[in-house]
Design an enzyme around this catalytic site. Structure first.
Site, PDB file in Angstrom:
ATOM      1  N   HIS A  79      70.955 132.530  37.767  1.00 50.98           N
ATOM      2  CA  HIS A  79      71.504 131.636  38.792  1.00 50.98           C
ATOM      3  C   HIS A  79      72.943 131.960  39.175  1.00 50.98           C
ATOM      4  O   HIS A  79      73.511 131.300  40.034  1.00 50.98           O
ATOM      5  CB  HIS A  79      71.419 130.181  38.322  1.00 50.98           C
ATOM      6  CG  HIS A  79      70.018 129.718  38.143  1.00 50.98           C
ATOM      7  ND1 HIS A  79      69.252 129.243  39.173  1.00 50.98           N
ATOM      8  CD2 HIS A  79      69.219 129.704  37.053  1.00 50.98           C
ATOM      9  CE1 HIS A  79      68.051 128.935  38.728  1.00 50.98           C
ATOM     10  NE2 HIS A  79      68.000 129.212  37.441  1.00 50.98           N
ATOM     11  N   LYS A  96      66.025 134.564  43.056  1.00 46.32           N
ATOM     12  CA  LYS A  96      66.964 133.505  43.421  1.00 46.32           C
ATOM     13  C   LYS A  96      67.901 134.004  44.529  1.00 46.32           C
ATOM     14  O   LYS A  96      67.456 134.153  45.650  1.00 46.32           O
ATOM     15  CB  LYS A  96      67.646 132.995  42.176  1.00 46.32           C
ATOM     16  CG  LYS A  96      66.656 132.087  41.438  1.00 46.32           C
ATOM     17  CD  LYS A  96      66.640 132.137  39.963  1.00 46.32           C
ATOM     18  CE  LYS A  96      65.422 131.373  39.442  1.00 46.32           C
ATOM     19  NZ  LYS A  96      65.152 131.610  38.042  1.00 46.32           N
ATOM     20  N   SER A 110      70.153 126.618  34.074  1.00 46.96           N
ATOM     21  CA  SER A 110      69.299 126.427  35.245  1.00 46.96           C
ATOM     22  C   SER A 110      69.039 124.968  35.598  1.00 46.96           C
ATOM     23  O   SER A 110      68.782 124.665  36.754  1.00 46.96           O
ATOM     24  CB  SER A 110      67.970 127.158  35.037  1.00 46.96           C
ATOM     25  OG  SER A 110      67.353 126.740  33.837  1.00 46.96           O
TER      26      SER A 110
HETATM   27  C1  LIG Z   1      64.114 131.614  37.077  1.00 47.63           C
HETATM   28  C2  LIG Z   1      64.650 132.045  35.776  1.00 47.63           C
HETATM   29  C3  LIG Z   1      64.048 133.063  35.062  1.00 47.63           C
HETATM   30  C4  LIG Z   1      62.715 133.645  35.455  1.00 47.63           C
HETATM   31  O1  LIG Z   1      62.838 134.509  36.517  1.00 47.63           O
HETATM   32  P1  LIG Z   1      61.538 134.837  37.379  1.00 47.63           P
HETATM   33  O2  LIG Z   1      61.883 136.088  38.094  1.00 47.63           O
HETATM   34  O3  LIG Z   1      61.353 133.668  38.278  1.00 47.63           O
HETATM   35  O4  LIG Z   1      60.405 135.008  36.422  1.00 47.63           O
HETATM   36  C5  LIG Z   1      64.662 133.516  33.917  1.00 47.63           C
HETATM   37  N1  LIG Z   1      65.804 132.972  33.479  1.00 47.63           N
HETATM   38  C6  LIG Z   1      66.394 131.954  34.126  1.00 47.63           C
HETATM   39  C7  LIG Z   1      67.663 131.376  33.590  1.00 47.63           C
HETATM   40  C8  LIG Z   1      65.835 131.445  35.295  1.00 47.63           C
HETATM   41  O5  LIG Z   1      66.387 130.427  35.912  1.00 47.63           O
END
Ligand SMILES: *Cc1c(COP(=O)(O)O)cnc(C)c1O
Length: 388
Positions: free
Chosen positions: A209, A241, A181
């Site tokens: 992602h 995302k 990320s």
């Molecule tokens: C954003 C993210 C999460 C968390 O997801 P949310 O739905 O925002 O709680 C988990 N793992 C990774 C790799 C992320 O980038």
């Protein structure tokens, strides 16, 4: 009580001195290429809305129709009376799309990672995690009570060394981000799945992602590498995302999913997503498959940025994803660069420790299929002007 207040005030002051103080910016617009910030429009390069679906008319329409029909709140947890038709249909569509037996919804990605890891691993088991894994994956591993080992970033050899003490018959799980990320690079999944198989370990991939962005039809990193359920038994995706909505899922075998329904605390003890969010996510899931042009456009933008940045002499990371960090080192430098860009009407977030390692503060630039080449050029000239 008052003593604690004093301690906190002092600790907050220290964060400020170290350029590690975090503050929120209030936006007054929908997610998009332009955001309304403090009464002016800024060009947005910090959102994870990679495909531009967060404000898509069809996604909004599905949300509205479901809200008209089902109201807003889901009323309770899935196991009480909160599991609705929209949730159920979304799970079936996700299982179908990912080629897994079943899928299970969670209210956030953070909760999915806590609940899946701690729901399946117990004391006496061992968890192996990439050093750069998302905080929620690390927290899930720690919460489980299993032995917790971290291997060097994307380093199969190091992981192999760490796994040497692994005894036959002892449960092990390898846990990795799909697309990292904060660095934007991709996990070496073929190697990881081969090693997992050889060691009889489970492999969990969090493709927050990559899902929607990678793979010919948006199936993420497992589609890109053609990895089946046998090779990646636990696949996690998030909706906040590329889907442009909110929530998360895990996909895997019948036994894994059914066990999580029985045991996973962040699944059991929380209110189900609003049904309208599930309905909107179903539409996103359809759009991300049929709108291949969004992935193509995103890739063109990324390549255009990388070519331009190299011409400017900027040091890029080995990332082909929509996450393009520029490492600046000190937190202060990243903060100053971000502020200078904002002065020019461009919003790029500065990422500092502890989100990233000491000395690797950075600008984290993200692209969306809604950007145009002209926006990328605007970013490039602003980066040139602030002379980072
Ligand atoms: C954003 C993210 C999460 C968390 O997801 P949310 O739905 O925002 O709680 C988990 N793992 C990774 C790799 C992320 O980038």
């Amino acid at each position: 009580m008052i003593e604690k207040d004093k301690q906190l005030q002092q600790a907050l002051e220290e964060l400020k001195q170290a350029d590690l103080y975090r503050s929120r910016r209030v936006i007054d617009s929908a997610q998009g290429i332009y955001l309304q910030l403090d009464g002016r429009q800024v060009l947005n390069f910090c959102s994870n809305d990679y495909l531009g679906l967060a404000n898509h008319p069809e996604v909004i329409q599905s949300f509205k129709e479901a809200a008209d029909r089902y109201g807003v709140g889901s009323g309770s947890a899935h196991l009480v009376c909160g599991h609705g038709l929209e949730h159920h249909a979304l799970e079936e569509e996700l299982a179908d799309f990912t080629g897994r037996d079943r899928a299970l919804l969670f209210s956030t990605g953070y909760m999915a990672n806590l609940g899946v890891i701690a729901g399946l691993m117990v004391k006496g088991d061992t968890i192996y995690e990439d050093k750069l894994n998302h905080a929620s994956l690390l927290d899930g591993g720690l919460l489980s009570g299993a032995k917790f080992k971290r291997y060097l970033h994307n380093d199969l050899h190091n992981l192999q060394l760490k796994m040497q003490g692994q005894e036959a018959g002892q449960n092990a799980m390898i846990v990795t981000d799909g697309v990292f990320s904060m660095d934007g690079d991709v996990a070496c999944l073929l190697g990881l799945s081969a090693l997992a198989e050889q060691q009889s370990a489970m492999l969990l991939v969090d493709d927050a992602h990559g899902f929607g962005v990678l793979g010919r039809s948006g199936g993420g990193i497992v589609e890109q590498y053609q990895l089946t359920q046998a090779q990646v038994p636990l696949l996690i995706g998030t909706f906040g995302k590329a889907f442009g909505t909110s929530g998360a899922f895990v996909a895997g075998s019948e036994a894994f999913i059914e066990t999580l329904i029985q045991k996973s605390r962040t699944y059991i003890y929380t209110t189900a997503l609003p049904p309208a969010v599930a309905a909107a996510t179903r539409t996103s899931l359809r759009l991300l498959q049929v709108d291949g042009w969004r992935r193509d456009k995103l890739n063109q933008l990324i390549m255009h940025f990388r070519r331009g940045a190299e011409q400017l002499g900027l040091e890029l990371m080995p990332s082909e994803s929509a996450i393009q960090p520029i490492i600046l080192g000190k937190s202060q430098k990243a903060m100053q660069a971000s502020a200078a860009l904002l002065k020019q009407g461009i919003w790029v977030s500065a990422i500092r420790p502890p989100t990233v390692a000491q000395g690797s503060a950075r600008l984290r630039i993200t692209f969306s299929a809604m950007h145009d080449i002209a926006h990328v050029d605007q970013l490039l000239s602003a980066l040139d002007a602030v002379a980072i």
